[in-house]
Design a protein around this motif. Structure first.
Motif, PDB file in Angstrom:
ATOM      1  N   ILE A 206      15.560   6.318  11.450  1.00  0.00           N
ATOM      2  CA  ILE A 206      14.889   5.037  11.698  1.00  0.00           C
ATOM      3  C   ILE A 206      13.808   4.790  10.646  1.00  0.00           C
ATOM      4  N   TYR A 207      13.005   5.817  10.369  1.00  0.00           N
ATOM      5  CA  TYR A 207      11.958   5.697   9.351  1.00  0.00           C
ATOM      6  C   TYR A 207      12.572   5.358   7.990  1.00  0.00           C
ATOM      7  N   ILE A 208      13.632   6.079   7.645  1.00  0.00           N
ATOM      8  CA  ILE A 208      14.248   5.893   6.335  1.00  0.00           C
ATOM      9  C   ILE A 208      14.863   4.498   6.203  1.00  0.00           C
ATOM     10  N   ARG A 209      15.508   4.041   7.260  1.00  0.00           N
ATOM     11  CA  ARG A 209      16.114   2.706   7.211  1.00  0.00           C
ATOM     12  C   ARG A 209      15.059   1.625   7.000  1.00  0.00           C
ATOM     13  N   LYS A 210      13.894   1.792   7.649  1.00  0.00           N
ATOM     14  CA  LYS A 210      12.840   0.795   7.480  1.00  0.00           C
ATOM     15  C   LYS A 210      12.297   0.804   6.050  1.00  0.00           C
ATOM     16  N   VAL A 211      12.181   1.992   5.471  1.00  0.00           N
ATOM     17  CA  VAL A 211      11.701   2.094   4.097  1.00  0.00           C
ATOM     18  C   VAL A 211      12.740   1.510   3.137  1.00  0.00           C
ATOM     19  N   GLU A 212      14.010   1.779   3.389  1.00  0.00           N
ATOM     20  CA  GLU A 212      15.069   1.200   2.554  1.00  0.00           C
ATOM     21  C   GLU A 212      15.039  -0.333   2.624  1.00  0.00           C
ATOM     22  N   LYS A 213      14.840  -0.859   3.820  1.00  0.00           N
ATOM     23  CA  LYS A 213      14.770  -2.317   3.993  1.00  0.00           C
ATOM     24  C   LYS A 213      13.599  -2.895   3.200  1.00  0.00           C
ATOM     25  N   TRP A 214      12.442  -2.229   3.259  1.00  0.00           N
ATOM     26  CA  TRP A 214      11.264  -2.668   2.501  1.00  0.00           C
ATOM     27  C   TRP A 214      11.561  -2.697   1.006  1.00  0.00           C
ATOM     28  N   ILE A 215      12.204  -1.648   0.512  1.00  0.00           N
ATOM     29  CA  ILE A 215      12.513  -1.588  -0.918  1.00  0.00           C
ATOM     30  C   ILE A 215      13.473  -2.707  -1.319  1.00  0.00           C
ATOM     31  N   LYS A 216      14.530  -2.877  -0.534  1.00  0.00           N
ATOM     32  CA  LYS A 216      15.553  -3.854  -0.896  1.00  0.00           C
ATOM     33  C   LYS A 216      15.048  -5.292  -0.794  1.00  0.00           C
ATOM     34  N   GLU A 217      14.280  -5.583   0.277  1.00  0.00           N
ATOM     35  CA  GLU A 217      13.895  -6.972   0.514  1.00  0.00           C
ATOM     36  C   GLU A 217      12.601  -7.383  -0.188  1.00  0.00           C
ATOM     37  N   ILE A 218      11.709  -6.428  -0.414  1.00  0.00           N
ATOM     38  CA  ILE A 218      10.427  -6.787  -1.039  1.00  0.00           C
ATOM     39  C   ILE A 218      10.328  -6.244  -2.466  1.00  0.00           C
ATOM     40  N   VAL A 219      10.417  -4.933  -2.619  1.00  0.00           N
ATOM     41  CA  VAL A 219      10.227  -4.329  -3.940  1.00  0.00           C
ATOM     42  C   VAL A 219      11.293  -4.819  -4.923  1.00  0.00           C
ATOM     43  N   ILE A 220      12.571  -4.745  -4.490  1.00  0.00           N
ATOM     44  CA  ILE A 220      13.660  -5.214  -5.357  1.00  0.00           C
ATOM     45  C   ILE A 220      13.900  -6.706  -5.176  1.00  0.00           C
ATOM     46  N   GLY A 221      13.883  -7.149  -3.912  1.00  0.00           N
ATOM     47  CA  GLY A 221      14.158  -8.555  -3.632  1.00  0.00           C
ATOM     48  C   GLY A 221      13.221  -9.508  -4.342  1.00  0.00           C
ATOM     49  N   LEU A 222      11.945  -9.128  -4.454  1.00  0.00           N
ATOM     50  CA  LEU A 222      10.969  -9.953  -5.163  1.00  0.00           C
ATOM     51  C   LEU A 222      10.724  -9.457  -6.587  1.00  0.00           C
ATOM     52  N   ASN A 223      11.483  -8.441  -6.980  1.00  0.00           N
ATOM     53  CA  ASN A 223      11.392  -7.869  -8.333  1.00  0.00           C
ATOM     54  C   ASN A 223       9.963  -7.451  -8.685  1.00  0.00           C
ATOM     55  N   LEU A 224       9.356  -6.665  -7.776  1.00  0.00           N
ATOM     56  CA  LEU A 224       7.981  -6.213  -8.002  1.00  0.00           C
ATOM     57  C   LEU A 224       7.903  -4.991  -8.907  1.00  0.00           C
ATOM     58  N   CYS A 225       9.009  -4.271  -9.026  1.00  0.00           N
ATOM     59  CA  CYS A 225       9.015  -3.058  -9.851  1.00  0.00           C
ATOM     60  C   CYS A 225      10.193  -3.117 -10.808  1.00  0.00           C
ATOM     61  N   PRO A 226       9.978  -2.963 -12.107  1.00  0.00           N
ATOM     62  CA  PRO A 226      11.050  -3.143 -13.094  1.00  0.00           C
ATOM     63  C   PRO A 226      12.124  -2.075 -13.068  1.00  0.00           C
ATOM     64  N   PHE A 227      11.842  -0.896 -12.501  1.00  0.00           N
ATOM     65  CA  PHE A 227      12.868   0.149 -12.510  1.00  0.00           C
ATOM     66  C   PHE A 227      13.329   0.556 -11.121  1.00  0.00           C
ATOM     67  N   ALA A 228      12.876  -0.137 -10.069  1.00  0.00           N
ATOM     68  CA  ALA A 228      13.277   0.228  -8.715  1.00  0.00           C
ATOM     69  C   ALA A 228      14.765  -0.023  -8.476  1.00  0.00           C
ATOM     70  N   ALA A 229      15.263  -1.162  -8.923  1.00  0.00           N
ATOM     71  CA  ALA A 229      16.661  -1.517  -8.669  1.00  0.00           C
ATOM     72  C   ALA A 229      17.615  -0.507  -9.297  1.00  0.00           C
ATOM     73  N   ALA A 230      17.346  -0.114 -10.527  1.00  0.00           N
ATOM     74  CA  ALA A 230      18.236   0.828 -11.212  1.00  0.00           C
ATOM     75  C   ALA A 230      18.281   2.168 -10.483  1.00  0.00           C
TER      76      ALA A 230
END
Length: 378
Positions: A206-230
């Protein structure tokens, strides 16, 4: 005042520990076994009869198969029950479950048939962390020989195990021998494939899924980090749950993950997200801890060129901004998270100019998205 107190504790703690080269093991300055311990193997073979798994890495499996004069495929078919993606194997038990390991000689129930090629798990026993954790845990593992008569004595059984060689009458083993084995076992456990290690609990998932969602929807979704998606697209990102409660436990978990970054390649572990589920509910405490980690890395020659950290917290707040400014979400996450990055990778992004104007660009993106919209995504 509270976070300053924590920082003082952290700095005091730092002065009493040392990180061994090539190891994520945190050693105190005065381990209870620093003067050595009494131990001598009695060759009783009982450690080979305890119920549990024996796991070999790829090189160990090849070595054993060669010693038996068979190819690795035959070895896996005949002597193992499972092979991981990394070619680690899990040994079968003997056909008679009471007799333990498949390589325990049935004629005497004591002799290891592959002794010269036995795996790390066997070779480093009894110098395992759970046994060396305290004098009490070590003494609790001591059992008497079957030849000793009497009631009320702790005897071996296949579930709880025990070792006859742990005895005050045995010769003393020096600290350097203990530590070498202790360190080797720790390194082996850190390499253990995920599918061979303990299964994650439902809560961990559950913890991991929430963190994955945060990364995909905010960090990557809003392109806040240039190397997160890769990194995330490789599906090799390491998500590690830390159940640490104390500062010392949290720091130990960080050191283990930092050593894993050092001892693996970018292909194996591109980045690690260390998720704290039982600690750092207070942002100021976590901020002090994150500064302590940065200071530790800067001062440690074994880490400074290998590891960088980016720290995130549910209540991260930038000074000077309004309470509802969406820019706070640049550093907010569902739980306290320490992202361990590979310093050479980050340095390359900087050299290539891919990190220019990140802060300014992120402010624009977050404010365009709006506080409530980003909050819902989190």
């Amino acid at each position: 005042m509270k976070f300053l107190l924590l920082l003082n504790v952290a700095l005091s703690f730092q002065s009493h520990i040392r990180l061994q080269r090539g190891s994520g093991v945190l050693l105190r300055s005065a381990e209870w076994w620093s003067d050595g311990v009494n131990f001598e193997c009695t060759e009783c073979g009982k450690c080979c009869k305890v119920k549990g798994d024996v796991i070999l890495n790829e090189n160990e499996a090849v070595s054993v198969s060669q010693s038996l004069g068979i190819d690795i495929e035959t070895f896996r078919d005949v002597y193992t029950t499972e092979t991981s993606a990394e070619n680690w194997v899990r040994l079968k038990s003997s056909e008679d479950g009471e007799k333990g390991c498949v390589f325990l000689d049935k004629s005497d129930g004591k002799t290891c048939l592959i002794y010269e090629h036995r795996p790390t798990q066997c070779r480093t026993y009894p110098w395992w962390p759970r046994l060396l954790e305290s004098k009490e845990s070590w003494d609790d593992h001591s059992v008497v020989s079957d030849e000793i008569q009497g009631s009320g004595l702790r005897r071996w059984n296949p579930v709880s195990g025990g070792c006859e060689g742990i005895s005050c009458l045995a010769p003393k083993v020096e600290r350097n021998v203990i530590y070498e084995n202790f360190e080797e076992f720790q390194a082996y456990m850190r390499r253990l494939p995920e599918d061979f290690s303990s299964k994650k609990s439902k809560g961990d998932e559950i913890y991991i899924r929430k963190v994955e969602k945060w990364i995909k929807e905010i960090v990557i979704g809003l392109n806040l980090c240039p190397f997160a998606a890769a990194a995330l697209d490789t599906e090799r990102v390491r998500f590690k749950i830390s159940t640490a409660i104390t500062l010392e436990e949290a720091f130990e978990d960080f050191l283990v993950e930092a050593d894993l970054i050092k001892s693996t390649t970018e292909f194996e572990v591109p980045t690690t997200l260390l998720i704290f589920t039982n600690s750092f509910s207070d942002f100021e405490e976590f901020y002090a801890f994150s500064r302590f980690l940065e200071d530790t890395i800067d001062k440690n020659k074994n880490l400074v060129d290998e590891v960088m950290v980016a720290c995130f917290h549910p209540n991260h707040t930038f000074q000077g901004l309004e309470k509802n400014d969406p820019v706070h979400f640049e550093k907010r996450s569902p739980y306290p998270v320490v992202n361990l990055l590979r310093a050479p990778v980050v340095d390359k992004y900087v050299e290539d100019g891919k990190t220019c104007r990140i802060a300014e660009a992120n402010e624009e993106k977050l404010r365009a998205e709006g506080f409530q919209s980003v909050e819902r995504k989190l």
